[in-house]
Write a protein that holds these residues in place. Sequence first.
Motif, PDB file in Angstrom:
ATOM      1  N   GLU A  48      53.440  42.521 -32.533  1.00 55.01           N
ATOM      2  CA  GLU A  48      52.618  41.359 -32.165  1.00 55.01           C
ATOM      3  C   GLU A  48      53.414  40.398 -31.283  1.00 55.01           C
ATOM      4  O   GLU A  48      52.905  39.782 -30.370  1.00 55.01           O
ATOM      5  N   ARG A  49      54.697  40.298 -31.602  1.00 56.49           N
ATOM      6  CA  ARG A  49      55.548  39.342 -30.899  1.00 56.49           C
ATOM      7  C   ARG A  49      56.151  39.919 -29.617  1.00 56.49           C
ATOM      8  O   ARG A  49      56.214  39.246 -28.593  1.00 56.49           O
ATOM      9  N   TYR A  50      56.609  41.178 -29.700  1.00 61.55           N
ATOM     10  CA  TYR A  50      57.393  41.733 -28.588  1.00 61.55           C
ATOM     11  C   TYR A  50      56.801  42.995 -27.957  1.00 61.55           C
ATOM     12  O   TYR A  50      57.399  43.568 -27.056  1.00 61.55           O
ATOM     13  N   GLY A  51      55.668  43.446 -28.489  1.00 60.49           N
ATOM     14  CA  GLY A  51      55.190  44.773 -28.091  1.00 60.49           C
ATOM     15  C   GLY A  51      54.244  44.818 -26.905  1.00 60.49           C
ATOM     16  O   GLY A  51      53.722  45.884 -26.569  1.00 60.49           O
ATOM     17  N   LYS A  52      54.038  43.682 -26.249  1.00 62.18           N
ATOM     18  CA  LYS A  52      53.073  43.654 -25.140  1.00 62.18           C
ATOM     19  C   LYS A  52      53.462  44.665 -24.058  1.00 62.18           C
ATOM     20  O   LYS A  52      54.601  44.665 -23.581  1.00 62.18           O
ATOM     21  N   GLY A  53      52.518  45.509 -23.708  1.00 57.77           N
ATOM     22  CA  GLY A  53      52.764  46.464 -22.624  1.00 57.77           C
ATOM     23  C   GLY A  53      53.568  47.690 -23.023  1.00 57.77           C
ATOM     24  O   GLY A  53      53.905  48.503 -22.168  1.00 57.77           O
ATOM     25  N   THR A  54      53.866  47.823 -24.310  1.00 64.23           N
ATOM     26  CA  THR A  54      54.643  48.986 -24.744  1.00 64.23           C
ATOM     27  C   THR A  54      53.713  50.147 -25.064  1.00 64.23           C
ATOM     28  O   THR A  54      52.512  49.984 -25.206  1.00 64.23           O
ATOM     29  N   LYS A  55      54.320  51.330 -25.210  1.00 59.91           N
ATOM     30  CA  LYS A  55      53.548  52.541 -25.516  1.00 59.91           C
ATOM     31  C   LYS A  55      53.884  53.012 -26.931  1.00 59.91           C
ATOM     32  O   LYS A  55      54.946  52.660 -27.469  1.00 59.91           O
ATOM     33  N   GLY A  56      53.000  53.832 -27.486  1.00 57.15           N
ATOM     34  CA  GLY A  56      53.266  54.458 -28.788  1.00 57.15           C
ATOM     35  C   GLY A  56      53.618  53.429 -29.847  1.00 57.15           C
ATOM     36  O   GLY A  56      52.907  52.448 -30.035  1.00 57.15           O
ATOM     37  N   THR A  57      54.755  53.625 -30.519  1.00 56.09           N
ATOM     38  CA  THR A  57      55.166  52.676 -31.556  1.00 56.09           C
ATOM     39  C   THR A  57      56.009  51.538 -30.977  1.00 56.09           C
ATOM     40  O   THR A  57      56.620  50.776 -31.716  1.00 56.09           O
ATOM     41  N   GLY A  58      56.061  51.441 -29.643  1.00 54.41           N
ATOM     42  CA  GLY A  58      56.746  50.299 -29.047  1.00 54.41           C
ATOM     43  C   GLY A  58      57.724  50.648 -27.934  1.00 54.41           C
ATOM     44  O   GLY A  58      58.457  49.784 -27.449  1.00 54.41           O
ATOM     45  N   TRP A  59      57.760  51.909 -27.501  1.00 50.74           N
ATOM     46  CA  TRP A  59      58.717  52.280 -26.461  1.00 50.74           C
ATOM     47  C   TRP A  59      58.209  51.856 -25.082  1.00 50.74           C
ATOM     48  O   TRP A  59      57.003  51.678 -24.874  1.00 50.74           O
ATOM     49  N   TYR A  60      59.117  51.680 -24.140  1.00 52.85           N
ATOM     50  CA  TYR A  60      58.745  51.223 -22.794  1.00 52.85           C
ATOM     51  C   TYR A  60      59.902  51.450 -21.836  1.00 52.85           C
ATOM     52  O   TYR A  60      61.022  51.763 -22.254  1.00 52.85           O
ATOM     53  N   SER A  61      59.616  51.295 -20.559  1.00 56.60           N
ATOM     54  CA  SER A  61      60.676  51.341 -19.554  1.00 56.60           C
ATOM     55  C   SER A  61      60.386  50.296 -18.496  1.00 56.60           C
ATOM     56  O   SER A  61      59.258  49.812 -18.378  1.00 56.60           O
ATOM     57  N   PHE A  62      61.414  49.917 -17.759  1.00 61.06           N
ATOM     58  CA  PHE A  62      61.232  48.980 -16.646  1.00 61.06           C
ATOM     59  C   PHE A  62      62.399  49.150 -15.688  1.00 61.06           C
ATOM     60  O   PHE A  62      63.392  49.808 -16.020  1.00 61.06           O
ATOM     61  N   ASP A  63      62.245  48.593 -14.505  1.00 60.71           N
ATOM     62  CA  ASP A  63      63.306  48.683 -13.505  1.00 60.71           C
ATOM     63  C   ASP A  63      63.782  47.285 -13.151  1.00 60.71           C
ATOM     64  O   ASP A  63      62.982  46.352 -13.056  1.00 60.71           O
ATOM     65  N   ASP A  64      65.089  47.139 -13.008  1.00 62.13           N
ATOM     66  CA  ASP A  64      65.648  45.856 -12.599  1.00 62.13           C
ATOM     67  C   ASP A  64      66.896  46.138 -11.768  1.00 62.13           C
ATOM     68  O   ASP A  64      67.744  46.934 -12.181  1.00 62.13           O
ATOM     69  N   HIS A  65      66.964  45.507 -10.611  1.00 60.85           N
ATOM     70  CA  HIS A  65      68.106  45.705  -9.707  1.00 60.85           C
ATOM     71  C   HIS A  65      68.362  47.198  -9.451  1.00 60.85           C
ATOM     72  O   HIS A  65      69.508  47.633  -9.364  1.00 60.85           O
ATOM     73  N   GLY A  66      67.305  47.988  -9.397  1.00 56.30           N
ATOM     74  CA  GLY A  66      67.468  49.408  -9.099  1.00 56.30           C
ATOM     75  C   GLY A  66      67.936  50.244 -10.265  1.00 56.30           C
ATOM     76  O   GLY A  66      68.159  51.450 -10.126  1.00 56.30           O
ATOM     77  N   VAL A  67      68.101  49.636 -11.427  1.00 55.16           N
ATOM     78  CA  VAL A  67      68.483  50.377 -12.621  1.00 55.16           C
ATOM     79  C   VAL A  67      67.219  50.663 -13.428  1.00 55.16           C
ATOM     80  O   VAL A  67      66.355  49.790 -13.578  1.00 55.16           O
ATOM     81  N   HIS A  68      67.091  51.877 -13.926  1.00 62.11           N
ATOM     82  CA  HIS A  68      65.951  52.225 -14.763  1.00 62.11           C
ATOM     83  C   HIS A  68      66.336  52.029 -16.232  1.00 62.11           C
ATOM     84  O   HIS A  68      67.246  52.687 -16.734  1.00 62.11           O
ATOM     85  N   PHE A  69      65.664  51.101 -16.887  1.00 62.44           N
ATOM     86  CA  PHE A  69      65.933  50.815 -18.303  1.00 62.44           C
ATOM     87  C   PHE A  69      64.878  51.499 -19.167  1.00 62.44           C
ATOM     88  O   PHE A  69      63.684  51.407 -18.877  1.00 62.44           O
ATOM     89  N   VAL A  70      65.328  52.158 -20.232  1.00 59.41           N
ATOM     90  CA  VAL A  70      64.412  52.821 -21.157  1.00 59.41           C
ATOM     91  C   VAL A  70      64.677  52.303 -22.565  1.00 59.41           C
ATOM     92  O   VAL A  70      65.801  52.400 -23.071  1.00 59.41           O
ATOM     93  N   ALA A  71      63.631  51.753 -23.190  1.00 60.80           N
ATOM     94  CA  ALA A  71      63.738  51.250 -24.572  1.00 60.80           C
ATOM     95  C   ALA A  71      63.112  52.275 -25.508  1.00 60.80           C
ATOM     96  O   ALA A  71      61.935  52.593 -25.378  1.00 60.80           O
ATOM     97  N   LEU A  72      63.923  52.812 -26.411  1.00 62.91           N
ATOM     98  CA  LEU A  72      63.415  53.824 -27.341  1.00 62.91           C
ATOM     99  C   LEU A  72      63.344  53.275 -28.765  1.00 62.91           C
ATOM    100  O   LEU A  72      64.119  52.398 -29.148  1.00 62.91           O
ATOM    101  N   ILE A  73      62.396  53.812 -29.524  1.00 59.81           N
ATOM    102  CA  ILE A  73      62.185  53.383 -30.914  1.00 59.81           C
ATOM    103  C   ILE A  73      62.652  54.510 -31.830  1.00 59.81           C
ATOM    104  O   ILE A  73      62.096  55.614 -31.799  1.00 59.81           O
ATOM    105  N   ASN A  74      63.674  54.233 -32.630  1.00 59.06           N
ATOM    106  CA  ASN A  74      64.096  55.261 -33.600  1.00 59.06           C
ATOM    107  C   ASN A  74      64.255  54.664 -34.996  1.00 59.06           C
ATOM    108  O   ASN A  74      65.148  55.053 -35.747  1.00 59.06           O
ATOM    109  N   VAL A  75      63.343  53.755 -35.344  1.00 54.79           N
ATOM    110  CA  VAL A  75      63.394  53.160 -36.687  1.00 54.79           C
ATOM    111  C   VAL A  75      62.087  53.384 -37.443  1.00 54.79           C
ATOM    112  O   VAL A  75      61.877  52.810 -38.509  1.00 54.79           O
TER     113      VAL A  75
END
Lengths: 108, 318
Positions: free
Chosen positions: B146-173
Amino acid sequence: MKTVVRIFLLGVLLLAVPAFAEDATPQVVIDKFAYAPTALTVAAGTKVTWVNKDDTPHTVVENNKKFRSAALDTGDSYSYTFTEPGTYHYFCTFHPKMVGTVTVTAKN
Amino acid sequence: MTDTLKDFSIDRRSALKCMAWAGTGVLWTLVGGVPRAFALDDAGAAAAMASGSSAFHFVQISDSHIGFNKLANPDTAKTLTQAVEKIKAMAVQPSLILHTGDITHLSKPEQFDTAAQILGGFSMPVHYVPGEHDTQDEGEGKLFLERYGKGTKGTGWYSFDDHGVHFVALINVLGFKPGSMTSLGADQLKWLADDLSAVSSSTPVVVFAHIPLWTIAESWGWGTEDAAQAMALLKRFGSVTVLNGHVHQVFQKVEGNISFYTARATAYPQPAPGTAPEPGPLTVPADQLGDYLGVRSIDTVTGTSKLSITDSKLSDKV
């Protein structure tokens, strides 16, 4: 005199035992990242209480989520009354290596 | 005192091979796994880069455990505040902040509120992943999402790009199965394969998740059962940095082009595997607590082809 004391003590015991049996709910102590006892057998209708004595939170969650505690902080407890005979496997959703079993037998 | 753990250098040929994409007047190149921007002149040649102008700098914090109040740290809000102050005092402000989970101790709304107050004053974005301490509410992570999951997929994973770096946030909890370590799960791995398929091998990738994506201590649950499947998908990239929390201390490992790092907590230390019968809060003398807590900087080293990871302790003078 001795006999009087003995009779008195017997009376105390007779009075105390049923009262104790009604109040007692089998307890599972959570300590050092383990459930003790790990395996517990109770009759249907028994309420079981888990108490966390670690300084880390734990949970008690049946493998198929038939029952599920909230996060138990130090000193917190959780109780569940088993009505149906069967074998219930549970684990900690913080530390899934922590597992335990409650076997529920038919009511006497 | 800070300890620079590891410098990555890349030879010239690799750097040229990695030279990325020429866009509208800007050329990005990869130097030491981090892209740098060069303005293109009219003839299309890369102009000299202004020194330090494109340095990319971001910060990782982890395991703030708001709500924990035992002997190992009776005031985790205070130590998180100190970490925030440390970041705000950095000479070069980070472009973004990653929080690698266990924001709260018991997933309680008031603990999320306190954390949000302390972490709410940053001018740069803060990207979160939950720890297992953040997903113990009745909705199994609903409060976090509810607080941090805006725009995330599945149980909360997401990716984004910043300064040409591809960031991937994975959920393993949320993939806990009794008797085993945690897992990412088939759905998330499928998403990861899809997500990475659109990313060129020369793009630096930063993967962050709460529990380590390599096995540090199996019996303590300090690992992820199916992490190898994620790493197989990341193998083709020239530079992959994996950032985790959970263990409250710094570990590192390099496997090919993939570098793994766990971070210090801002809350309390934990024992190293093999030094105690079980994990859990480690109580150290109160005046030494700051030596065990910290924040991590990830940045380019201006004028060199290096990406450097620096862990500083809360007790370090800025």
